[in-house]
Design an enzyme around this catalytic site. Structure first.
Site, PDB file in Angstrom:
ATOM      1  N   ARG A 149       5.483   2.103 -25.567  1.00  0.00           N
ATOM      2  CA  ARG A 149       5.775   3.488 -25.935  1.00  0.00           C
ATOM      3  C   ARG A 149       7.255   3.646 -26.177  1.00  0.00           C
ATOM      4  NH1 ARG A 149       3.539   8.206 -22.154  1.00  0.00           N
ATOM      5  NH2 ARG A 149       5.237   7.431 -20.876  1.00  0.00           N
ATOM      6  N   THR A 178      10.208   9.156 -28.471  1.00  0.00           N
ATOM      7  CA  THR A 178       9.137   9.849 -29.197  1.00  0.00           C
ATOM      8  C   THR A 178       7.805   9.795 -28.437  1.00  0.00           C
ATOM      9  OG1 THR A 178       8.445   7.845 -30.348  1.00  0.00           O
ATOM     10  CG2 THR A 178      10.180   9.153 -31.406  1.00  0.00           C
ATOM     11  N   ASP A 216       5.214   3.578 -13.416  1.00  0.00           N
ATOM     12  CA  ASP A 216       5.084   2.711 -14.594  1.00  0.00           C
ATOM     13  C   ASP A 216       4.218   1.502 -14.224  1.00  0.00           C
ATOM     14  OD1 ASP A 216       5.655   0.540 -16.486  1.00  0.00           O
ATOM     15  OD2 ASP A 216       7.048   1.997 -17.346  1.00  0.00           O
ATOM     16  N   ASP A 231       5.660  -2.074 -15.030  1.00  0.00           N
ATOM     17  CA  ASP A 231       6.778  -2.425 -14.147  1.00  0.00           C
ATOM     18  C   ASP A 231       6.298  -2.732 -12.739  1.00  0.00           C
ATOM     19  OD1 ASP A 231       8.675  -2.263 -16.106  1.00  0.00           O
ATOM     20  OD2 ASP A 231       9.349  -0.235 -15.590  1.00  0.00           O
TER      21      ASP A 231
HETATM   22  C1  PRP Z   1       2.021   2.232 -20.639  1.00  0.00           C
HETATM   23  C2  PRP Z   1       0.555   2.073 -20.296  1.00  0.00           C
HETATM   24  C3  PRP Z   1      -0.120   2.453 -21.570  1.00  0.00           C
HETATM   25  C4  PRP Z   1       0.786   3.537 -22.116  1.00  0.00           C
HETATM   26  C5  PRP Z   1       0.137   4.869 -21.847  1.00  0.00           C
HETATM   27  O1  PRP Z   1       2.493   1.143 -21.331  1.00  0.00           O
HETATM   28  O2  PRP Z   1       0.230   0.786 -19.827  1.00  0.00           O
HETATM   29  O3  PRP Z   1      -0.227   1.384 -22.503  1.00  0.00           O
HETATM   30  O4  PRP Z   1       2.022   3.426 -21.410  1.00  0.00           O
HETATM   31  O5  PRP Z   1       0.853   5.888 -22.406  1.00  0.00           O
HETATM   32  P1  PRP Z   1       0.295   6.792 -23.605  1.00  0.00           P
HETATM   33  O6  PRP Z   1      -1.102   7.164 -23.261  1.00  0.00           O
HETATM   34  O7  PRP Z   1       1.222   7.978 -23.588  1.00  0.00           O
HETATM   35  O8  PRP Z   1       0.411   6.007 -24.866  1.00  0.00           O
HETATM   36  P2  PRP Z   1       4.051   0.992 -21.724  1.00  0.00           P
HETATM   37  O9  PRP Z   1       4.317   1.626 -23.036  1.00  0.00           O
HETATM   38  O10 PRP Z   1       4.898   1.459 -20.570  1.00  0.00           O
HETATM   39  O11 PRP Z   1       4.197  -0.552 -21.974  1.00  0.00           O
HETATM   40  P3  PRP Z   1       4.188  -1.751 -20.905  1.00  0.00           P
HETATM   41  O12 PRP Z   1       2.786  -1.824 -20.336  1.00  0.00           O
HETATM   42  O13 PRP Z   1       4.523  -2.937 -21.723  1.00  0.00           O
HETATM   43  O14 PRP Z   1       5.205  -1.448 -19.835  1.00  0.00           O
HETATM   44  N1  URA Z   2       2.667   4.655 -18.712  1.00  0.00           N
HETATM   45  C1  URA Z   2       2.713   4.338 -17.389  1.00  0.00           C
HETATM   46  O1  URA Z   2       2.828   3.146 -17.036  1.00  0.00           O
HETATM   47  N2  URA Z   2       2.630   5.326 -16.501  1.00  0.00           N
HETATM   48  C2  URA Z   2       2.504   6.601 -16.857  1.00  0.00           C
HETATM   49  O2  URA Z   2       2.433   7.472 -15.976  1.00  0.00           O
HETATM   50  C3  URA Z   2       2.476   6.922 -18.226  1.00  0.00           C
HETATM   51  C4  URA Z   2       2.553   5.918 -19.140  1.00  0.00           C
END
Ligand code: PRP
Ligand code: URA
Length: 210
Positions: free
Chosen positions: A105, A109, A201, A204
């Site tokens: 994400r 944005t 997160d 993370d």
């Molecule tokens: C997180 C999560 C989803 C997304 C959800 O991933 O694992 O994929 O955010 O958010 P949304 O419904 O608003 O799209 P992130 O973008 O943090 O990536 P990562 O798993 O690589 O840390």
């Molecule tokens: N992605 C995450 O990992 N946690 C949230 O709460 C939202 C998006």
């Protein structure tokens, strides 16, 4: 609330989810809990798999008994956090093929950015379980479903751990034929698009990054 959502409220799932949410839970325990919850959820998500009768011999005599009829499955993980859910599911359905969709994400944005996609070559013939622990705005799941549909996937179930009301409404609106399986529905998103109370997160916490 959209009506294509199934909340899996089994006591074991809810208990483990509470431990997972707790901010004092470290990465090792987080990984183990996510893996266990995914396996428990897969038990429900695969409830409608068709069966067929076969004849076998027990040590005592012949028996007609039922086995899974060979429906092909694909588990597709949205990177990174979806990775934490695949092994638990594969323990129950070891013949499933696994695909990966890389999305992150954009922090400003909140829109998903694609960086990777590798799917089973016969995805058109498989029932898909798309996994990602967090359904926040719904942008990432929407993008992943569109990608899967472009590649010919016909039957998709979305399996997450915590979904926001906003995310559920968005996916129900964009993809009314995609059922959402979740362990919890949380009230809202904060100004950074994080689910509140959520678990923080997921990527993370799973990998110990920050
Ligand atoms: C997180 C999560 C989803 C997304 C959800 O991933 O694992 O994929 O955010 O958010 P949304 O419904 O608003 O799209 P992130 O973008 O943090 O990536 P990562 O798993 O690589 O840390
Ligand atoms: N992605 C995450 O990992 N946690 C949230 O709460 C939202 C998006």
């Amino acid at each position: 609330m959209g009506n294509n959502v199934i909340v899996l409220d089994h006591p074991l799932i809810q208990h483990k989810l509470t431990l997972l949410r707790d901010k004092s839970t470290g990465s090792k325990e987080f990984r183990e809990l996510l893996d266990e919850i995914a396996m428990l959820m897969a038990y429900e998500v695969t409830r409608d798999l068709p069966l067929k009768e076969v004849e076998i011999e027990t040590p005592v005599g012949k028996a007609r008994s039922r086995v899974i009829s060979g429906k092909k499955l694909a588990v597709i993980a949205i990177l990174r956090a979806g990775l934490g859910m695949t092994d638990g599911i594969l323990r129950l359905v070891p013949a499933a093929k696994v695909g990966h969709i890389g999305l992150y994400r954009d922090p400003d944005t909140l829109r998903p950015v694609d960086y990777y996609c590798k799917l089973p070559g016969d995805i058109q013939e498989r029932d898909v379980i798309l996994v990602d622990p967090m359904l926040a705005t719904g942008g990432s799941a929407d993008e992943a479903i569109k990608l899967l549909e472009q590649k010919g996937a016909r039957s998709i179930k979305l399996m997450c751990l915590i979904a926001s009301r906003e995310g559920i409404e968005y996916i129900n609106h964009q993809h009314p034929d995609v059922p959402i399986y979740t362990a919890a529905i949380d009230e809202k998103l904060n100004e950074h698009g994080y689910i509140v109370p959520g678990l923080g997160d997921a990527g993370d916490r799973l990998f110990g990054t920050k």
